[in-house]
Design a protein around this motif. Structure first.
Motif, PDB file in Angstrom:
ATOM      1  N   LYS A 156      -8.037   7.136   0.087  1.00 45.92           N
ATOM      2  CA  LYS A 156      -8.284   5.761   0.487  1.00 45.92           C
ATOM      3  C   LYS A 156      -7.251   4.754   0.900  1.00 45.92           C
ATOM      4  O   LYS A 156      -7.314   4.140   2.026  1.00 45.92           O
ATOM      5  CB  LYS A 156      -8.986   5.171  -0.775  1.00 45.92           C
ATOM      6  CG  LYS A 156     -10.430   5.698  -0.955  1.00 45.92           C
ATOM      7  CD  LYS A 156     -11.198   5.107  -2.227  1.00 45.92           C
ATOM      8  CE  LYS A 156     -12.648   5.384  -2.281  1.00 45.92           C
ATOM      9  NZ  LYS A 156     -13.220   4.766  -3.259  1.00 45.92           N
ATOM     10  N   GLY A 157      -6.157   5.240   0.230  1.00 41.71           N
ATOM     11  CA  GLY A 157      -4.786   4.408   0.607  1.00 41.71           C
ATOM     12  C   GLY A 157      -4.360   4.736   1.835  1.00 41.71           C
ATOM     13  O   GLY A 157      -3.950   3.728   2.698  1.00 41.71           O
ATOM     14  N   GLU A 158      -4.491   5.933   2.480  1.00 42.87           N
ATOM     15  CA  GLU A 158      -4.239   6.413   3.640  1.00 42.87           C
ATOM     16  C   GLU A 158      -5.108   5.903   4.565  1.00 42.87           C
ATOM     17  O   GLU A 158      -4.552   5.506   6.010  1.00 42.87           O
ATOM     18  CB  GLU A 158      -4.005   7.875   3.817  1.00 42.87           C
ATOM     19  CG  GLU A 158      -2.794   8.664   3.025  1.00 42.87           C
ATOM     20  CD  GLU A 158      -2.842  10.141   2.820  1.00 42.87           C
ATOM     21  OE1 GLU A 158      -3.929  10.468   3.153  1.00 42.87           O
ATOM     22  OE2 GLU A 158      -1.824  10.645   2.381  1.00 42.87           O
ATOM     23  N   GLU A 159      -6.126   5.840   4.226  1.00 44.72           N
ATOM     24  CA  GLU A 159      -7.254   5.257   5.125  1.00 44.72           C
ATOM     25  C   GLU A 159      -6.869   3.913   5.452  1.00 44.72           C
ATOM     26  O   GLU A 159      -6.947   3.101   6.538  1.00 44.72           O
ATOM     27  CB  GLU A 159      -8.501   5.712   4.721  1.00 44.72           C
ATOM     28  CG  GLU A 159      -9.047   7.110   4.759  1.00 44.72           C
ATOM     29  CD  GLU A 159     -10.427   7.260   4.183  1.00 44.72           C
ATOM     30  OE1 GLU A 159     -10.857   6.199   3.865  1.00 44.72           O
ATOM     31  OE2 GLU A 159     -10.805   8.326   4.711  1.00 44.72           O
ATOM     32  N   GLU A 160      -6.552   3.026   4.307  1.00 43.82           N
ATOM     33  CA  GLU A 160      -6.155   1.634   4.434  1.00 43.82           C
ATOM     34  C   GLU A 160      -5.152   1.350   5.301  1.00 43.82           C
ATOM     35  O   GLU A 160      -5.058   0.448   6.026  1.00 43.82           O
ATOM     36  CB  GLU A 160      -6.054   1.044   2.887  1.00 43.82           C
ATOM     37  CG  GLU A 160      -5.749  -0.352   2.997  1.00 43.82           C
ATOM     38  CD  GLU A 160      -5.781  -1.029   1.435  1.00 43.82           C
ATOM     39  OE1 GLU A 160      -5.707  -2.027   1.080  1.00 43.82           O
ATOM     40  OE2 GLU A 160      -5.842  -0.211   0.427  1.00 43.82           O
TER      41      GLU A 160
ATOM     42  N   THR B  21       0.913  -1.243   0.179  1.00 47.75           N
ATOM     43  CA  THR B  21       0.054   0.010   0.214  1.00 47.75           C
ATOM     44  C   THR B  21       0.872   1.216   0.093  1.00 47.75           C
ATOM     45  O   THR B  21       0.518   2.087  -0.832  1.00 47.75           O
ATOM     46  CB  THR B  21      -0.918   0.105   1.166  1.00 47.75           C
ATOM     47  OG1 THR B  21      -1.532  -1.301   1.283  1.00 47.75           O
ATOM     48  CG2 THR B  21      -1.829   1.177   1.103  1.00 47.75           C
ATOM     49  N   GLN B  22       2.156   1.111   0.740  1.00 52.24           N
ATOM     50  CA  GLN B  22       2.989   2.348   0.909  1.00 52.24           C
ATOM     51  C   GLN B  22       3.590   2.497  -0.608  1.00 52.24           C
ATOM     52  O   GLN B  22       3.465   3.682  -1.048  1.00 52.24           O
ATOM     53  CB  GLN B  22       4.085   2.239   1.867  1.00 52.24           C
ATOM     54  CG  GLN B  22       3.279   2.152   3.210  1.00 52.24           C
ATOM     55  CD  GLN B  22       4.482   1.967   4.289  1.00 52.24           C
ATOM     56  OE1 GLN B  22       5.181   1.145   3.985  1.00 52.24           O
ATOM     57  NE2 GLN B  22       4.247   2.274   5.567  1.00 52.24           N
ATOM     58  N   ARG B  23       3.916   1.512  -1.024  1.00 49.16           N
ATOM     59  CA  ARG B  23       4.425   1.564  -2.381  1.00 49.16           C
ATOM     60  C   ARG B  23       3.422   2.332  -3.490  1.00 49.16           C
ATOM     61  O   ARG B  23       3.768   3.180  -4.345  1.00 49.16           O
ATOM     62  CB  ARG B  23       5.046   0.357  -3.272  1.00 49.16           C
ATOM     63  CG  ARG B  23       6.381  -0.178  -2.382  1.00 49.16           C
ATOM     64  CD  ARG B  23       7.082  -1.152  -3.062  1.00 49.16           C
ATOM     65  NE  ARG B  23       6.123  -2.376  -3.221  1.00 49.16           N
ATOM     66  CZ  ARG B  23       5.909  -3.481  -2.410  1.00 49.16           C
ATOM     67  NH1 ARG B  23       6.933  -3.508  -1.297  1.00 49.16           N
ATOM     68  NH2 ARG B  23       5.257  -4.682  -2.667  1.00 49.16           N
ATOM     69  N   ARG B  24       2.345   1.538  -3.426  1.00 50.23           N
ATOM     70  CA  ARG B  24       1.255   2.260  -4.227  1.00 50.23           C
ATOM     71  C   ARG B  24       0.742   3.764  -4.071  1.00 50.23           C
ATOM     72  O   ARG B  24       0.576   4.553  -5.305  1.00 50.23           O
ATOM     73  CB  ARG B  24      -0.130   1.453  -4.125  1.00 50.23           C
ATOM     74  CG  ARG B  24      -1.146   1.815  -5.058  1.00 50.23           C
ATOM     75  CD  ARG B  24      -2.554   0.927  -5.015  1.00 50.23           C
ATOM     76  NE  ARG B  24      -3.260   1.345  -3.613  1.00 50.23           N
ATOM     77  CZ  ARG B  24      -3.058   0.458  -2.680  1.00 50.23           C
ATOM     78  NH1 ARG B  24      -2.862  -1.003  -2.873  1.00 50.23           N
ATOM     79  NH2 ARG B  24      -4.131   0.688  -1.655  1.00 50.23           N
ATOM     80  N   ILE B  25       0.769   4.145  -2.712  1.00 49.84           N
ATOM     81  CA  ILE B  25       0.693   5.676  -2.604  1.00 49.84           C
ATOM     82  C   ILE B  25       1.649   6.471  -3.087  1.00 49.84           C
ATOM     83  O   ILE B  25       1.568   7.593  -3.472  1.00 49.84           O
ATOM     84  CB  ILE B  25       0.329   5.822  -1.019  1.00 49.84           C
ATOM     85  CG1 ILE B  25      -1.025   5.152  -0.451  1.00 49.84           C
ATOM     86  CG2 ILE B  25       0.293   7.092  -0.854  1.00 49.84           C
ATOM     87  CD1 ILE B  25      -1.047   5.032   0.937  1.00 49.84           C
TER      88      ILE B  25
END
Length: 585
Positions: free
Chosen positions: A410-414, A319-323
């Motif tokens: 949404k990524g940060e919430e995830e 998720t961090q890489r995606r963000i």
């Protein structure tokens, strides 16, 4: 750190009330742990025996341990052999680290026989051996063949033999002359090491405590010990002997100021001075219960939930890489205004541009000074097509900017949600807690349900505390329980608490319509801090408000709420206070 023979002797004396008690049930929570429920006139007691290399011990426990749905074969053997039997004797050979438990049982033929459990508390060689009335091994929790030990294999049908044993002094019976000769006659070495070699069943921490008392804190070697120091040493040994004989021991643990448990003994430990924190217990069993369960609980949970830890770490990194990639794209979208500018300038100067031109230098009439600006062109396109290309890039950038902003949010919430699950997993104390977290991750689509037809166990209730003023305080065990606690169970007048900006459990003070005192709110804030990611911090801000001001955003993940009309308390996480206020289940 070890449970030495002298400490085991104190445990043996403490187990005496179990004699004549009957075996009610036998459990095997893990491969190297056994719990025997013994029914006595004073009530049922749980005798805990561990053959684990790092935590071997035997004592009475009050802790609740999860048991497997299918009992292991060794557990079935003990149930068959010991079921309904009566504990008739508890023996120890000198200060050897072996405790023999003799049970009077009835065999298949209806004859009364004696079955002995040899609890060998010997570090990596620890074992639990079941011995028949004829002295032969029925089985052991860890079988030892000739390849593992040539000197002493332990296998069914073999004659049980004691481990190799050197000739050393028993501190309970040794005379002054024998102890003096052992110290004076030793080679030049640290006195504590000489004492370990000379006396049976003493641990390094006890030997160091004797040396500390003898030298008043000074370093002593065996060949340099003075007469005065020798007198003080003998006095310390005799005082230890008296505490064992009378049963008036001072069961003490030492831990770092950060709360990490380091060692324990049955005497008061002064050698660490102010560097360590000491804690005393009324009985040996309470000390061992506290020391090992506190120390091993997190390790046991991590072992059972190792796959979940790996999953959460991988999901978090992904998720961090995606963000990060989406943020890079968002930065590129900042060029959108330039795309529109290029399209406008090409359209305004279309009469000056020919198909096949690779670039066009025009005046930027949007700028006050109208500077020259060079625009790259695609030689395969007409001027009109080049202008349209830049307009299309502008539209794409505008659309991407809106979409990326939503996806990043949404990524940060995830990430925040995964962090909250990880925090709950680090604080899980039972198999049930782990199962509930698995179910939560399955419902959120992070793991497959597995299609098991076995009905999952019922979730445990929220963790309950009782404040000094008598108010009930509830703490959620996971995100799903946090939602239920804050949004369904809570009354409007109850007080809701949560640590500020970091992950943690939801905390609720049940007020019954009253206004709780400041002390109760402060204690609840401490509980919230301990049950959060900030439990190792020096100071943690905790927000609190009435439960009526807590709402759940539409579509939010479990555990996510918003709240208003709040105040903030700054507290220091106090695990000792949290343990004291916790209601034992």
């Amino acid at each position: 750190m070890a449970l030495d023979g002298a400490f085991l002797n104190a445990v043996k004396n403490e187990l005496a009330p179990l004699i004549n008690g009957k075996v009610d049930k036998v459990y095997q929570p893990s491969r190297e742990e056994i719990i025997i429920l013994i029914r006595t006139r004073e009530g049922s007691k749980k005798l805990y025996i561990s053959a684990n290399a790092g935590s071997a011990r035997v004592h009475i426990t009050t802790k609740s341990v999860d048991n497997p749905q299918t009992p292991p074969m060794f557990c079935m053997l003990l149930r068959k052999r010991l079921g309904g039997g009566r504990l008739v004797a508890i023996r120890q050979d000198g200060l050897e680290r072996i405790l023999f438990l003799d049970f009077e049982c009835v065999n298949e033929l209806g004859d009364t026989v004696t079955i002995t459990l040899a609890c060998e508390i010997m570090g990596r060689c620890s074992n639990l051996v079941v011995i028949n009335f004829d002295g032969r091994v029925i089985d052991s929790i860890k079988r030892v063949d000739s390849e593992m030990s040539r000197e002493r294999p332990v296998l069914p049908g073999m004659k049980y033999t004691m481990p190799p044993r050197s000739s050393r002094l028993d501190l309970r019976t040794a005379t002054d002359e024998e102890m003096t000769a052992a110290v004076r006659g030793a080679d030049s070495a640290e006195l504590s090491k000489v004492l370990i070699r000379s006396f049976e069943g003493i641990s390094p921490v006890l030997a160091r405590e004797w040396t500390f008392f003898a030298g008043r804190g000074a370093h002593i070697r065996s060949d340099e010990i003075t007469d005065d120091q020798l007198v003080r040493l003998l006095f310390a040994i005799k005082r230890t002997r008296e505490s064992l004989d009378s049963g008036e021991c001072c069961f003490t643990t030492v831990s770092t100021k950060e709360g990490q448990l380091k060692d324990f003994s049955f005497v008061r430990l002064s050698q660490f001075g102010p560097l360590m924190i000491t804690k005393e217990f009324p009985t040996a069993s309470e000390l061992l219960d506290y020391f090992y369960f506190e120390r091993d609980n997190s390790a046991r949970t991590k072992q059972r939930a190792n796959d979940l830890f790996k999953l959460l770490v991988n999901l978090t990194e992904r998720t961090q890489r995606r963000i990060a990639a989406q943020r890079d794209e968002l930065i590129q979208c900042a060029e959108k205004d330039r795309y529109k500018l290029c399209g406008d300038l090409i359209s305004a100067n279309i009469y000056r541009i020919q198909k096949g031109d690779s670039s066009a230098t025009v005046e930027n009439f949007y700028d006050e000074g109208q500077p020259q600006m060079t625009i790259e062109l695609d030689v395969r396109r007409t001027p009109s097509q080049n202008a349209q290309h830049y307009y299309n890039e502008y539209k794409k950038a505008v659309t991407a900017e809106k979409v990326l902003a939503v996806r990043i949010k949404k990524g940060e919430e995830e990430l925040q949600y995964l962090d909250s699950v990880f925090d709950s997993l680090t604080r899980a104390t039972s198999e049930n807690d782990i199962i509930q977290l698995r179910l939560e991750l399955s419902e959120q689509g992070y793991i497959r349900s597995g299609g098991s037809k076995v009905k999952p166990p019922k979730a445990l209730p929220p963790i309950e505390y009782k404040s000094s003023d008598g108010y009930t305080i509830l703490v959620g065990r996971n995100n799903c329980q946090n939602d239920k606690l804050s949004l369904k169970l809570a009354e409007k007048s109850d007080v809701w608490l949560h640590v500020q900006t970091i992950t943690g459990s939801h905390v609720l003070i049940l007020t019954d319509g009253e206004t709780p005192p400041d002390k109760t709110i402060e204690e609840a804030a401490v509980i919230a801090a301990v049950n959060s990611k900030g439990r190792d911090s020096n100071l943690v801000p905790v927000d609190y408000c009435l439960a009526r001001y807590v709402k759940k955003p539409v579509g939010a993940k479990p555990g996510k709420v918003i709240f208003t009309n709040y105040h903030t308390a700054f507290v220091k996480p106090d695990r000792e206070l949290e343990t004291k206020l916790r209601v034992k289940s």
